[in-house]
Scaffold this motif. Structure first.
Motif, PDB file in Angstrom:
ATOM      1  N   LEU A  45       5.458   1.767  -1.437  1.00  0.00           N
ATOM      2  CA  LEU A  45       4.167   1.100  -1.559  1.00  0.00           C
ATOM      3  C   LEU A  45       3.864   0.807  -3.029  1.00  0.00           C
ATOM      4  N   THR A  46       3.427  -0.404  -3.314  1.00  0.00           N
ATOM      5  CA  THR A  46       3.068  -0.778  -4.682  1.00  0.00           C
ATOM      6  C   THR A  46       1.709  -1.462  -4.695  1.00  0.00           C
ATOM      7  N   ILE A  47       1.029  -1.340  -5.828  1.00  0.00           N
ATOM      8  CA  ILE A  47      -0.254  -2.030  -6.001  1.00  0.00           C
ATOM      9  C   ILE A  47      -0.048  -3.537  -5.920  1.00  0.00           C
ATOM     10  N   GLU A  48       1.070  -4.012  -6.448  1.00  0.00           N
ATOM     11  CA  GLU A  48       1.345  -5.459  -6.413  1.00  0.00           C
ATOM     12  C   GLU A  48       1.421  -5.965  -4.972  1.00  0.00           C
ATOM     13  N   ALA A  49       2.085  -5.194  -4.102  1.00  0.00           N
ATOM     14  CA  ALA A  49       2.205  -5.604  -2.702  1.00  0.00           C
ATOM     15  C   ALA A  49       0.845  -5.592  -2.013  1.00  0.00           C
ATOM     16  N   VAL A  50       0.038  -4.589  -2.315  1.00  0.00           N
ATOM     17  CA  VAL A  50      -1.308  -4.531  -1.743  1.00  0.00           C
ATOM     18  C   VAL A  50      -2.128  -5.733  -2.203  1.00  0.00           C
ATOM     19  N   ALA A  51      -2.040  -6.040  -3.491  1.00  0.00           N
ATOM     20  CA  ALA A  51      -2.792  -7.174  -4.024  1.00  0.00           C
ATOM     21  C   ALA A  51      -2.374  -8.483  -3.359  1.00  0.00           C
ATOM     22  N   GLU A  52      -1.066  -8.641  -3.164  1.00  0.00           N
ATOM     23  CA  GLU A  52      -0.577  -9.873  -2.538  1.00  0.00           C
ATOM     24  C   GLU A  52      -1.081  -9.994  -1.107  1.00  0.00           C
ATOM     25  N   ARG A  53      -1.010  -8.899  -0.348  1.00  0.00           N
ATOM     26  CA  ARG A  53      -1.436  -8.973   1.051  1.00  0.00           C
ATOM     27  C   ARG A  53      -2.945  -9.163   1.163  1.00  0.00           C
ATOM     28  N   ALA A  54      -3.697  -8.542   0.261  1.00  0.00           N
ATOM     29  CA  ALA A  54      -5.156  -8.668   0.315  1.00  0.00           C
ATOM     30  C   ALA A  54      -5.661  -9.910  -0.403  1.00  0.00           C
ATOM     31  N   THR A  55      -4.736 -10.675  -0.998  1.00  0.00           N
ATOM     32  CA  THR A  55      -5.052 -11.891  -1.754  1.00  0.00           C
ATOM     33  C   THR A  55      -6.097 -11.625  -2.844  1.00  0.00           C
ATOM     34  N   VAL A  56      -5.806 -10.595  -3.652  1.00  0.00           N
ATOM     35  CA  VAL A  56      -6.621 -10.319  -4.831  1.00  0.00           C
ATOM     36  C   VAL A  56      -5.687 -10.119  -6.018  1.00  0.00           C
ATOM     37  N   ASN A  57      -6.233 -10.184  -7.200  1.00  0.00           N
ATOM     38  CA  ASN A  57      -5.454  -9.850  -8.382  1.00  0.00           C
ATOM     39  C   ASN A  57      -5.265  -8.343  -8.460  1.00  0.00           C
ATOM     40  N   LYS A  58      -4.107  -7.915  -8.929  1.00  0.00           N
ATOM     41  CA  LYS A  58      -3.880  -6.471  -9.024  1.00  0.00           C
ATOM     42  C   LYS A  58      -4.835  -5.823 -10.014  1.00  0.00           C
ATOM     43  N   THR A  59      -5.318  -6.611 -10.996  1.00  0.00           N
ATOM     44  CA  THR A  59      -6.295  -6.054 -11.929  1.00  0.00           C
ATOM     45  C   THR A  59      -7.593  -5.671 -11.216  1.00  0.00           C
ATOM     46  N   THR A  60      -7.916  -6.388 -10.151  1.00  0.00           N
ATOM     47  CA  THR A  60      -9.096  -6.026  -9.361  1.00  0.00           C
ATOM     48  C   THR A  60      -8.931  -4.643  -8.770  1.00  0.00           C
ATOM     49  N   ILE A  61      -7.747  -4.363  -8.240  1.00  0.00           N
ATOM     50  CA  ILE A  61      -7.486  -3.050  -7.641  1.00  0.00           C
ATOM     51  C   ILE A  61      -7.512  -1.972  -8.714  1.00  0.00           C
ATOM     52  N   TYR A  62      -6.834  -2.222  -9.828  1.00  0.00           N
ATOM     53  CA  TYR A  62      -6.792  -1.218 -10.894  1.00  0.00           C
ATOM     54  C   TYR A  62      -8.183  -0.966 -11.490  1.00  0.00           C
ATOM     55  N   ARG A  63      -9.065  -1.951 -11.393  1.00  0.00           N
ATOM     56  CA  ARG A  63     -10.409  -1.758 -11.920  1.00  0.00           C
ATOM     57  C   ARG A  63     -11.171  -0.725 -11.098  1.00  0.00           C
ATOM     58  N   TRP A  64     -10.845  -0.659  -9.804  1.00  0.00           N
ATOM     59  CA  TRP A  64     -11.525   0.285  -8.927  1.00  0.00           C
ATOM     60  C   TRP A  64     -10.745   1.584  -8.758  1.00  0.00           C
ATOM     61  N   TRP A  65      -9.411   1.489  -8.707  1.00  0.00           N
ATOM     62  CA  TRP A  65      -8.587   2.667  -8.433  1.00  0.00           C
ATOM     63  C   TRP A  65      -7.413   2.682  -9.417  1.00  0.00           C
ATOM     64  N   PRO A  66      -7.253   3.753 -10.201  1.00  0.00           N
ATOM     65  CA  PRO A  66      -6.255   3.757 -11.263  1.00  0.00           C
ATOM     66  C   PRO A  66      -4.821   3.951 -10.803  1.00  0.00           C
ATOM     67  N   SER A  67      -4.615   4.313  -9.559  1.00  0.00           N
ATOM     68  CA  SER A  67      -3.260   4.571  -9.074  1.00  0.00           C
ATOM     69  C   SER A  67      -3.203   4.298  -7.578  1.00  0.00           C
ATOM     70  N   LYS A  68      -1.981   4.215  -7.050  1.00  0.00           N
ATOM     71  CA  LYS A  68      -1.870   3.976  -5.617  1.00  0.00           C
ATOM     72  C   LYS A  68      -2.325   5.199  -4.826  1.00  0.00           C
ATOM     73  N   ALA A  69      -2.182   6.390  -5.399  1.00  0.00           N
ATOM     74  CA  ALA A  69      -2.677   7.589  -4.715  1.00  0.00           C
ATOM     75  C   ALA A  69      -4.200   7.544  -4.607  1.00  0.00           C
ATOM     76  N   ALA A  70      -4.867   7.121  -5.680  1.00  0.00           N
ATOM     77  CA  ALA A  70      -6.321   7.000  -5.649  1.00  0.00           C
ATOM     78  C   ALA A  70      -6.759   5.942  -4.641  1.00  0.00           C
ATOM     79  N   LEU A  71      -6.035   4.829  -4.600  1.00  0.00           N
ATOM     80  CA  LEU A  71      -6.352   3.768  -3.646  1.00  0.00           C
ATOM     81  C   LEU A  71      -6.185   4.262  -2.215  1.00  0.00           C
ATOM     82  N   LEU A  72      -5.052   4.913  -1.926  1.00  0.00           N
ATOM     83  CA  LEU A  72      -4.825   5.402  -0.569  1.00  0.00           C
ATOM     84  C   LEU A  72      -5.838   6.464  -0.184  1.00  0.00           C
ATOM     85  N   GLY A  73      -6.187   7.321  -1.126  1.00  0.00           N
ATOM     86  CA  GLY A  73      -7.195   8.328  -0.836  1.00  0.00           C
ATOM     87  C   GLY A  73      -8.511   7.696  -0.423  1.00  0.00           C
ATOM     88  N   ALA A  74      -8.940   6.690  -1.162  1.00  0.00           N
ATOM     89  CA  ALA A  74     -10.179   5.988  -0.825  1.00  0.00           C
ATOM     90  C   ALA A  74     -10.047   5.264   0.509  1.00  0.00           C
TER      91      ALA A  74
END
Length: 204
Positions: A45-74
């Motif tokens: 699992l990568t942040i880049e893949a999540v960003a692509e599937r959700a059609t957002v910039n990966k910087t948007t994800i990193y702005r809210w969650w600093p790591s993929k573990a933090a993202l998955l936890g949320a």
């Protein structure tokens, strides 16, 4: 790319601003993260893949969650896919059987089953996710506490009953049978499991 107005077509970042970085964006990101977890596992699992599937910039994800573990936890804490209603059947036995049925559905019906199993495997390799799992189950137990409070008020449980142990015995039976042994459960599995826990296995 030029649109019909002569202006450049909005890029992903502009579309995000137009749509808003609100709850809908979070739901889309959570859905993407959990579906990719179920499909590929935590390591791939990568942040880049999540960003692509959700059609957002990966910087948007990193702005809210600093790591993929933090993202998955949320995502695990926020998704309705892993939730179920706490039963109120009027009896402890009925409530516990309904809880077992709900856990069975969670672990046997996609997409919840794929997400739950993949998340458990991921937590074994990530201390950060393991901490999230502890929070998740603590929150789950807090939601189920009314079952035991009502049972104690009806005189169905002694005051010193450990609700955590009771839930662990029931949920553990489902996890072992469905996830580890991967053997079918009969239609009366919930009834028999609750009976063993409440009544024991001694004759009479």
């Amino acid at each position: 790319m030029i649109d019909g107005t002569g202006k450049g077509a909005p890029g992903t970042g502009q579309r995000e601003r137009q749509r808003g970085d609100g709850p809908r964006r979070q739901r889309e990101i959570f859905d993407a993260a959990l579906s990719l977890l179920a499909e590929n596992g935590y390591e791939r699992l990568t942040i880049e893949a999540v960003a692509e599937r959700a059609t957002v910039n990966k910087t948007t994800i990193y702005r809210w969650w600093p790591s993929k573990a933090a993202l998955l936890g949320a995502a695990l804490m926020g998704t309705p896919t892993l939730r179920f209603d706490v039963p109120d059947t009027g009896s402890l036995r009925g409530d516990l059987e309904a809880l077992v049925e709900a856990i069975l559905a969670l672990l046997t019906k996609p997409p919840a089953a794929d997400i739950a199993v993949a998340a458990l495997a991921a937590a074994a390799h990530s201390p950060e996710l393991a901490a999230t799992a502890r929070t998740f189950f603590a929150d789950r137990l807090a939601r189920e506490n009314p079952v035991f409070e009502r049972a104690a008020a009806r005189g169905e449980l002694p005051p010193d009953t450990d609700p955590t142990l009771l839930v662990d015995l029931l949920a553990g039976a489902v996890w072992v049978r469905v996830v580890l042994r991967q053997t079918p459960v009969g239609e009366d599995f919930a009834r028999r499991t609750v009976s063993f826990v409440l009544d024991g296995v001694r004759p009479g």
